[in-house]
Design a protein around this motif. Sequence first.
Motif, PDB file in Angstrom:
ATOM      1  N   ARG A  94       0.815  -1.220   0.000  1.00  0.00           N
ATOM      2  CA  ARG A  94       0.000   0.000   0.000  1.00  0.00           C
ATOM      3  C   ARG A  94       0.850   1.272   0.000  1.00  0.00           C
ATOM      4  O   ARG A  94       0.516   2.253  -0.652  1.00  0.00           O
ATOM      5  CB  ARG A  94      -0.960  -0.037   1.194  1.00  0.00           C
ATOM      6  N   LEU A  97       1.989   2.865  -3.271  1.00  0.00           N
ATOM      7  CA  LEU A  97       1.085   3.738  -4.018  1.00  0.00           C
ATOM      8  C   LEU A  97       1.324   5.197  -3.653  1.00  0.00           C
ATOM      9  O   LEU A  97       1.065   6.097  -4.453  1.00  0.00           O
ATOM     10  CB  LEU A  97      -0.375   3.374  -3.713  1.00  0.00           C
ATOM     11  N   SER A 154       1.412  -4.091  -8.187  1.00  0.00           N
ATOM     12  CA  SER A 154       1.880  -2.932  -7.419  1.00  0.00           C
ATOM     13  C   SER A 154       3.322  -2.634  -7.812  1.00  0.00           C
ATOM     14  O   SER A 154       4.034  -3.510  -8.314  1.00  0.00           O
ATOM     15  CB  SER A 154       1.799  -3.206  -5.914  1.00  0.00           C
ATOM     16  N   GLN A 297      -8.338  -3.124  -1.623  1.00  0.00           N
ATOM     17  CA  GLN A 297      -7.413  -2.007  -1.855  1.00  0.00           C
ATOM     18  C   GLN A 297      -6.688  -2.178  -3.182  1.00  0.00           C
ATOM     19  O   GLN A 297      -6.388  -3.308  -3.598  1.00  0.00           O
ATOM     20  CB  GLN A 297      -6.381  -1.951  -0.726  1.00  0.00           C
ATOM     21  N   ALA A 298      -6.401  -1.061  -3.824  1.00  0.00           N
ATOM     22  CA  ALA A 298      -5.652  -1.095  -5.081  1.00  0.00           C
ATOM     23  C   ALA A 298      -4.302  -1.771  -4.865  1.00  0.00           C
ATOM     24  O   ALA A 298      -3.624  -1.520  -3.872  1.00  0.00           O
ATOM     25  CB  ALA A 298      -5.451   0.319  -5.616  1.00  0.00           C
TER      26      ALA A 298
END
Length: 340
Positions: A94, A97, A154, A297-298
């Motif tokens: 995360r 990002l 990611s 979540q992305a």
Amino acid sequence: MTTSRCLLLTGAAGFIGFHLAQALLATGWRVVGVDSLNDYYDVRLKEARRDLLLRSPGFRFVHGKVEEPGLLLGLMAEEHPDTVVHLAAQAGVRYSLENPRAYLEANLIGAYELLEAARAIPPRHLLMASTSSVYGANTSMPYAETDKCDTQLSFYAATKKANEAMAHSYAHLYGLPVTMFRFFTVYGPWGRPDMALFKFTRNILKGDPIDVYNGGDMRRDFTYVADLVEGIRRLIDTIPVRPVTPADIAPGDSLSPVAPWRVVNIGDGVPVQLLDFIRAIEQATGRSAVMNMMPMQAGDVPATWADGTLLNRLTGYHPRTGVTEGVARFVDWYRGYYGA
């Protein structure tokens, strides 16, 4: 059995590095640990790990960033380590990002500095951490090392896949024996505060809600840290050798046909539902969780699951700590460390 071998360990004050250093120091290794002690999470926790390691006369600590030009080369020239284990990295899906440059510098430039140092002064074996996140959008499970991995979700995962490719090129060009290992959701005492187990335990003990992504429909191959460390220890002396012909590579082995390079999963091999993981925390704490259900979540993936066949074939080892036992050990440590 004791030994006087020397290990250069990057990320030594990190969660996994701390446990690996402890295990090797206990068997007589001399460990030269490098860490930047950055503030991605509570520096005091990193300092406490480092201070425990410094109680051993076999441990030397070097404060610095792996991406600093010449730092690792200088240490290699000074110490001539038998083995190098590279764990230093900017971690976290995360956070990548929000701050991708941190991953560029620590994960890509840091790996380059390490590979150049190892090219100049080759260790007997170079072992480097990758991640299960490199499997990305793959949906066929369990994940096997021979699966194609070209769909990272990611930037963190992309930097780790790049590390694998960078290391392969050095292994091919310079005959440098390299083992990459792909970790699967590692947890346990002294764990990272940004990981789910730490956050869930903290909030459950305080009576605060926990954020549960994808409505709890997530599966993870949770790997207890002591099991992971044992896998790494056994791989240290499992050195890849460039095959003479492709026929020399056993079925299912990720050994490169053109280099002394291999990638190995280290995972428990059992996917656990996130809600079952939370129940284990509730059982260990004696408290009920207040769950705040959130969307996916992305950059995240709904499931991970390791095929541990190769690790077992190479080393005879398979992780053995169940989630109920492992979570209870973490909660005991958390309560002792924080007085919760």
